[in-house]
Enzyme design. Structure first.
Site, PDB file in Angstrom:
ATOM      1  N   GLU A  75      73.938  16.794  41.970  1.00 50.41           N
ATOM      2  CA  GLU A  75      73.321  18.147  41.342  1.00 50.41           C
ATOM      3  C   GLU A  75      72.063  18.623  42.196  1.00 50.41           C
ATOM      4  O   GLU A  75      71.467  19.216  41.982  1.00 50.41           O
ATOM      5  CB  GLU A  75      72.601  18.018  39.908  1.00 50.41           C
ATOM      6  CG  GLU A  75      73.652  17.677  38.800  1.00 50.41           C
ATOM      7  CD  GLU A  75      72.956  17.680  37.466  1.00 50.41           C
ATOM      8  OE1 GLU A  75      73.718  18.227  36.699  1.00 50.41           O
ATOM      9  OE2 GLU A  75      72.079  16.992  37.572  1.00 50.41           O
TER      10      GLU A  75
ATOM     11  N   TYR B  80      48.919  23.341  25.296  1.00 55.57           N
ATOM     12  CA  TYR B  80      49.403  22.811  26.194  1.00 55.57           C
ATOM     13  C   TYR B  80      50.732  23.068  26.647  1.00 55.57           C
ATOM     14  O   TYR B  80      51.091  22.892  27.794  1.00 55.57           O
ATOM     15  CB  TYR B  80      49.068  21.208  26.157  1.00 55.57           C
ATOM     16  CG  TYR B  80      47.605  20.964  25.977  1.00 55.57           C
ATOM     17  CD1 TYR B  80      46.812  20.757  27.143  1.00 55.57           C
ATOM     18  CD2 TYR B  80      46.953  20.712  25.005  1.00 55.57           C
ATOM     19  CE1 TYR B  80      45.527  20.411  27.300  1.00 55.57           C
ATOM     20  CE2 TYR B  80      45.614  20.272  24.700  1.00 55.57           C
ATOM     21  CZ  TYR B  80      44.795  20.353  26.013  1.00 55.57           C
ATOM     22  OH  TYR B  80      43.572  20.058  26.118  1.00 55.57           O
TER      23      TYR B  80
END
Length: 212
Positions: free
Chosen positions: A75, A121
């Site tokens: 990949e 977050y």
């Protein structure tokens, strides 16, 4: 080999082992890359992130040539597409983490933004999470689908596959990936329960204060 490259090789192996030991990606799934002054380091194809060896990491030249180490992840094209359109990127992490993969196969997942803004977050570290359509493993069409996404975002979800995160350092990329996976876990845990997500104004304020 420079001291900086040697340190980065050690960091890739250490963080890969940490993610593997905490079951963030199973078996030989997942791959990591990081930028060097003279190219990139990539995890080898078929390798387990918990068993990486610094001197066996693949080194890739700026033109994509494999210079040394084991054969790079199959990949590699996925990573290179991100670096191509997001020049500020210093590292890319791709995992097959369970909760994010579960999110990627659910019919109800919004391809424009796969996760709601559950926590500050998550918004600070990921921002928005588009989902790229499914492509068979190794299909270079995936890179073409990812390029426009990463021009404006630092992460995406690959349909029926898993998440990809880019960031300004390897440690930051790993931290953002963990935040994404934990948010996916929370999202699935909370299904069917009324949830108080962040408001659009709260999200806009965070994005202004912490640009991606």
């Amino acid at each position: 080999m420079s001291r900086a490259e040697s340190t980065l090789r050690e960091e890739i192996c250490s963080l890969g082992r940490s993610m593997f030991d905490r079951r963030l990606t199973p078996g030989s799934s997942g791959n990591i890359s990081a930028r060097l002054d003279d190219g990139w380091l990539m995890t080898p194809t078929g390798s387990m992130l918990g068993e990486l060896e610094p001197d066996r990491l693949a080194k890739i030249a700026p033109d994509g040539t494999h210079l040394s180490g084991d054969k790079p992840t199959k990949e590699t094209f996925l990573h290179m597409a991100v670096y191509e359109v997001r020049p500020q990127t210093e590292a890319v992490v791709h995992l097959h983490s369970s909760y994010s993969v579960a999110l990627s196969v659910m019919e109800e997942t919004d391809p424009e933004d796969a996760l709601p803004p559950i926590t500050a977050y998550y918004v600070m570290r990921i921002g928005k999470l588009p989902m790229v359509p499914y492509f068979p493993p190794g299909d270079k069409g995936l890179a073409d689908a990812m390029r426009p996404v990463f021009k404006d975002h630092k992460a995406c979800l690959l349909a029926n596959h898993g998440p990809v995160v880019a960031d300004k350092s390897l440690r930051d990329a790993v931290g953002a990936m963990e935040e994404l996976e934990e948010t996916a876990k929370l999202h699935l845990m909370l299904r069917g329960i009324p949830v108080r997500t962040l408001t659009p104004q709260q999200v806009a304020d965070l994005r202004e204060r912490f640009p991606i």
